[in-house]
Motif scaffolding. Structure first.
Motif, PDB file in Angstrom:
ATOM      1  N   HIS A 105      56.171 -64.815  -0.683  1.00 26.99           N
ATOM      2  CA  HIS A 105      56.628 -65.817   0.288  1.00 26.99           C
ATOM      3  C   HIS A 105      55.379 -66.591   0.612  1.00 26.99           C
ATOM      4  O   HIS A 105      54.514 -66.241   1.305  1.00 26.99           O
ATOM      5  CB  HIS A 105      57.086 -65.008   1.458  1.00 26.99           C
ATOM      6  CG  HIS A 105      57.588 -65.992   2.837  1.00 26.99           C
ATOM      7  ND1 HIS A 105      57.990 -65.794   4.114  1.00 26.99           N
ATOM      8  CD2 HIS A 105      57.933 -67.207   2.618  1.00 26.99           C
ATOM      9  CE1 HIS A 105      58.223 -66.600   4.772  1.00 26.99           C
ATOM     10  NE2 HIS A 105      58.206 -67.727   3.921  1.00 26.99           N
ATOM     11  N   LEU A 106      55.581 -68.050   0.285  1.00 26.91           N
ATOM     12  CA  LEU A 106      54.759 -69.102   0.574  1.00 26.91           C
ATOM     13  C   LEU A 106      55.525 -70.028   1.171  1.00 26.91           C
ATOM     14  O   LEU A 106      56.322 -70.590   0.717  1.00 26.91           O
ATOM     15  CB  LEU A 106      53.871 -69.276  -0.508  1.00 26.91           C
ATOM     16  CG  LEU A 106      53.484 -68.448  -1.640  1.00 26.91           C
ATOM     17  CD1 LEU A 106      52.907 -68.918  -2.748  1.00 26.91           C
ATOM     18  CD2 LEU A 106      52.221 -67.688  -1.034  1.00 26.91           C
ATOM     19  N   ALA A 143      60.916 -59.927  -7.897  1.00 22.79           N
ATOM     20  CA  ALA A 143      62.442 -60.112  -7.800  1.00 22.79           C
ATOM     21  C   ALA A 143      62.738 -61.312  -6.597  1.00 22.79           C
ATOM     22  O   ALA A 143      63.715 -61.879  -6.865  1.00 22.79           O
ATOM     23  CB  ALA A 143      62.936 -58.775  -6.971  1.00 22.79           C
ATOM     24  N   ILE A 144      61.932 -61.496  -5.657  1.00 19.72           N
ATOM     25  CA  ILE A 144      62.079 -62.509  -4.711  1.00 19.72           C
ATOM     26  C   ILE A 144      60.811 -63.209  -4.467  1.00 19.72           C
ATOM     27  O   ILE A 144      59.723 -63.154  -4.440  1.00 19.72           O
ATOM     28  CB  ILE A 144      62.373 -61.822  -3.311  1.00 19.72           C
ATOM     29  CG1 ILE A 144      63.464 -60.993  -3.303  1.00 19.72           C
ATOM     30  CG2 ILE A 144      62.578 -62.930  -2.290  1.00 19.72           C
ATOM     31  CD1 ILE A 144      63.558 -60.022  -1.946  1.00 19.72           C
ATOM     32  N   LEU A 145      61.133 -64.627  -4.700  1.00 10.53           N
ATOM     33  CA  LEU A 145      60.248 -65.865  -4.627  1.00 10.53           C
ATOM     34  C   LEU A 145      60.637 -66.695  -3.651  1.00 10.53           C
ATOM     35  O   LEU A 145      61.641 -67.505  -3.859  1.00 10.53           O
ATOM     36  CB  LEU A 145      59.887 -66.482  -5.914  1.00 10.53           C
ATOM     37  CG  LEU A 145      58.659 -67.542  -6.006  1.00 10.53           C
ATOM     38  CD1 LEU A 145      57.555 -66.956  -5.428  1.00 10.53           C
ATOM     39  CD2 LEU A 145      58.510 -68.198  -7.401  1.00 10.53           C
ATOM     40  N   GLU A 146      60.111 -66.977  -2.620  1.00  8.54           N
ATOM     41  CA  GLU A 146      60.465 -67.943  -1.667  1.00  8.54           C
ATOM     42  C   GLU A 146      58.993 -68.937  -1.188  1.00  8.54           C
ATOM     43  O   GLU A 146      57.936 -68.498  -0.918  1.00  8.54           O
ATOM     44  CB  GLU A 146      60.597 -67.360  -0.224  1.00  8.54           C
ATOM     45  CG  GLU A 146      61.867 -66.328  -0.398  1.00  8.54           C
ATOM     46  CD  GLU A 146      62.212 -65.735   1.027  1.00  8.54           C
ATOM     47  OE1 GLU A 146      61.102 -65.174   1.837  1.00  8.54           O
ATOM     48  OE2 GLU A 146      63.241 -65.717   1.517  1.00  8.54           O
ATOM     49  N   ILE A 147      59.320 -70.005  -1.758  1.00  9.83           N
ATOM     50  CA  ILE A 147      58.166 -71.204  -1.433  1.00  9.83           C
ATOM     51  C   ILE A 147      58.919 -72.242  -0.704  1.00  9.83           C
ATOM     52  O   ILE A 147      59.835 -73.047  -1.448  1.00  9.83           O
ATOM     53  CB  ILE A 147      57.688 -71.835  -2.817  1.00  9.83           C
ATOM     54  CG1 ILE A 147      57.158 -70.596  -3.668  1.00  9.83           C
ATOM     55  CG2 ILE A 147      56.695 -72.953  -2.494  1.00  9.83           C
ATOM     56  CD1 ILE A 147      56.830 -70.993  -4.915  1.00  9.83           C
ATOM     57  N   ARG A 148      58.860 -72.179   0.611  1.00  6.39           N
ATOM     58  CA  ARG A 148      59.620 -73.089   1.528  1.00  6.39           C
ATOM     59  C   ARG A 148      58.742 -74.240   2.075  1.00  6.39           C
ATOM     60  O   ARG A 148      57.631 -73.782   2.712  1.00  6.39           O
ATOM     61  CB  ARG A 148      60.501 -72.376   2.591  1.00  6.39           C
ATOM     62  CG  ARG A 148      61.276 -71.231   2.080  1.00  6.39           C
ATOM     63  CD  ARG A 148      61.656 -70.426   3.439  1.00  6.39           C
ATOM     64  NE  ARG A 148      62.749 -69.368   3.057  1.00  6.39           N
ATOM     65  CZ  ARG A 148      63.072 -68.451   3.831  1.00  6.39           C
ATOM     66  NH1 ARG A 148      62.728 -68.288   4.867  1.00  6.39           N
ATOM     67  NH2 ARG A 148      64.161 -67.566   3.150  1.00  6.39           N
ATOM     68  N   ASN A 149      59.326 -75.242   2.468  1.00  2.00           N
ATOM     69  CA  ASN A 149      58.444 -76.345   2.944  1.00  2.00           C
ATOM     70  C   ASN A 149      57.081 -76.605   2.612  1.00  2.00           C
ATOM     71  O   ASN A 149      56.374 -77.056   3.511  1.00  2.00           O
ATOM     72  CB  ASN A 149      58.750 -76.265   4.549  1.00  2.00           C
ATOM     73  CG  ASN A 149      59.916 -75.973   4.966  1.00  2.00           C
ATOM     74  OD1 ASN A 149      60.786 -76.887   4.827  1.00  2.00           O
ATOM     75  ND2 ASN A 149      60.476 -74.962   5.421  1.00  2.00           N
ATOM     76  N   CYS A 150      56.921 -76.344   1.299  1.00  2.75           N
ATOM     77  CA  CYS A 150      55.481 -76.773   0.721  1.00  2.75           C
ATOM     78  C   CYS A 150      55.681 -78.310   0.120  1.00  2.75           C
ATOM     79  O   CYS A 150      56.165 -78.319  -0.949  1.00  2.75           O
ATOM     80  CB  CYS A 150      55.166 -75.838  -0.372  1.00  2.75           C
ATOM     81  SG  CYS A 150      54.759 -74.157   0.279  1.00  2.75           S
ATOM     82  N   GLU A 151      55.289 -79.318   0.976  1.00  6.74           N
ATOM     83  CA  GLU A 151      55.703 -80.750   0.842  1.00  6.74           C
ATOM     84  C   GLU A 151      55.017 -81.233  -0.209  1.00  6.74           C
ATOM     85  O   GLU A 151      55.654 -82.280  -0.643  1.00  6.74           O
ATOM     86  CB  GLU A 151      55.413 -81.531   2.076  1.00  6.74           C
ATOM     87  CG  GLU A 151      53.996 -81.264   2.523  1.00  6.74           C
ATOM     88  CD  GLU A 151      53.889 -81.939   4.095  1.00  6.74           C
ATOM     89  OE1 GLU A 151      52.633 -82.229   4.244  1.00  6.74           O
ATOM     90  OE2 GLU A 151      54.849 -81.870   4.758  1.00  6.74           O
ATOM     91  N   ASN A 152      53.989 -80.853  -0.814  1.00  5.18           N
ATOM     92  CA  ASN A 152      52.948 -81.372  -1.905  1.00  5.18           C
ATOM     93  C   ASN A 152      53.555 -80.649  -3.169  1.00  5.18           C
ATOM     94  O   ASN A 152      52.805 -81.009  -4.327  1.00  5.18           O
ATOM     95  CB  ASN A 152      51.826 -81.481  -1.595  1.00  5.18           C
ATOM     96  CG  ASN A 152      51.608 -82.435  -0.324  1.00  5.18           C
ATOM     97  OD1 ASN A 152      51.851 -83.625  -0.471  1.00  5.18           O
ATOM     98  ND2 ASN A 152      50.655 -82.000   0.678  1.00  5.18           N
ATOM     99  N   LEU A 153      54.290 -79.524  -3.242  1.00  8.14           N
ATOM    100  CA  LEU A 153      54.550 -78.902  -4.598  1.00  8.14           C
ATOM    101  C   LEU A 153      55.332 -79.801  -5.408  1.00  8.14           C
ATOM    102  O   LEU A 153      56.442 -80.271  -5.026  1.00  8.14           O
ATOM    103  CB  LEU A 153      55.325 -77.515  -4.270  1.00  8.14           C
ATOM    104  CG  LEU A 153      55.845 -76.874  -5.598  1.00  8.14           C
ATOM    105  CD1 LEU A 153      54.488 -76.315  -6.164  1.00  8.14           C
ATOM    106  CD2 LEU A 153      56.752 -75.596  -5.139  1.00  8.14           C
TER     107      LEU A 153
END
Length: 350
Positions: A215-216, A236-246
């Motif tokens: 979770h990032l 199994a679970i990848l959360e990359i939320r609100n990383c505005e520059n990705l």
């Protein structure tokens, strides 16, 4: 609390006694500011006093039998006692101890400490170097907003959360291989300003063959993921939320175990993710994705697709067959045009 009955205990003002033979002390909502002054808990094995009014504990007492301490919600507790002789301590829970400023200065090695929970200890600034974390398996620092130093953690670590801390840099000698790491969470780490350090940490994580949950979120320095993500065969679970520059995800990789992918709020991400066809739940809300490719048909296990607020999305490929799809959310996609998916049981929000 016995069944559905609440029991209220009225203590006299001069209360100053607990038996020294106690092995288990479990007393939620303890109303006093300190423990009885004559209490000698040398035989104590488990100490659980959640949501209490304690300001301090014992002093100068050896605790050779103590295995578990749970002081969750001790909002008035300022300082922990010396635990240098508590060599059998396995679990230390200090969650929501808002007033806690100092951790015990020493838990020497060897010890049996496996679980350390410090969530929301917002006044703790450092983890003393005298606390040996060589046996640690779980470390939760979520919400330790004044914590600046990255702890020297065990290579046995399986769960690590540094959400909402003030960690500014990684140790120069950080060369651990997290071979047993199962879960890693990093949220709102805005002070980790050097992108090279973030890449170093992400690359280090990909050396974790056991990693299942990552979770990032709210990390402005996150621009891309390293190609070495292909090594996360058990993720199994990848959360990359609100990383505005990705802006991009690695291409030509396949995460065979990935079932849940959340990229919501990555507002510069334009490319539809092609890192696993086994995904069951996919959230691409508020991204800059313009189209859904026809090869989404390969996502035969996809149950739920959310693309709320994807203002650049104009259409979906017509006539595609997603046999497992049950929920499609396209609300707030202002440019969206008509589409057709061959799925009679589909629940759609537009």
């Amino acid at each position: 609390m016995f069944g559905n009955e609440e029991v209220t205990i009225h203590l006299p003002e001069n209360f100053d006694y607990l038996p020294h033979e106690l092995k288990l002390l479990c007393w939620p909502n303890y109303p006093m500011r300190c423990l009885p002054s004559k209490f000698r808990p040398e035989k104590l094995v488990k100490f659980k006093m959640v949501n209490n009014k304690l300001e301090k504990l014992w002093e100068g007492i050896a605790l050779p039998c103590l295995k578990k301490i749970n002081l969750w919600g001790s909002v008035n507790l300022i300082e922990m006692p010396n635990l240098s002789k508590a060599t059998n301590l396995e679990t230390l829970k200090l969650v929501d101890c808002y007033s806690l400023v100092k951790l015990p200065s020493s838990i020497p090695h060897p010890n049996k400490l496996k679980y350390l929970y410090l969530s929301n200890c917002r006044n703790v600034e450092t983890i003393p170097t005298g606390i040996s974390l060589k046996s640690l398996e779980v470390l939760n620092l979520n919400g330790c907003s004044r914590l600046r130093n990255f702890p020297q953690i065990s290579t046995n670590i399986s769960y690590l959360s540094i959400d909402g801390t003030s960690i500014e840099e990684l140790p120069s000698n950080l060369s651990l291989r997290f071979e047993n790491l199962n879960t890693f969470q990093m949220h709102s780490l805005k002070k980790l300003s050097q992108r090279v350090q973030l890449v170093q940490l992400l690359t280090l994580l990909t050396l974790s063959p056991s990693l299942r949950y990552l979770h990032l979120s709210y990390i402005p320095t996150l621009v891309e993921l390293p190609f070495s993500f292909q090594n996360l065969h058990k993720l199994a679970i990848l959360e990359i939320r609100n990383c505005e520059n990705l802006e991009t995800l690695p291409t030509r990789i396949y995460l065979q175990s990935l079932r849940f992918l959340d990229l919501s709020g990555c507002s510069k991400l334009r490319t539809f993710p092609d890192i696993s066809t086994n995904i069951e739940d996919l959230n691409l809300s508020k991204t800059a994705i313009e189209e859904v490719p026809p090869w989404i048909e390969k996502f035969t296990n996809l149950h739920k697709l959310e693309m709320k607020g994807c203002v650049n999305l104009e259409t979906l490929p017509t006539g595609i067959n997603l046999p497992s799809l049950e929920c499609l959310n396209l609300s707030g996609c202002s440019r969206f045009r008509d589409f057709l998916i061959s799925q009679p049981t589909l629940h759609t929000s537009i």
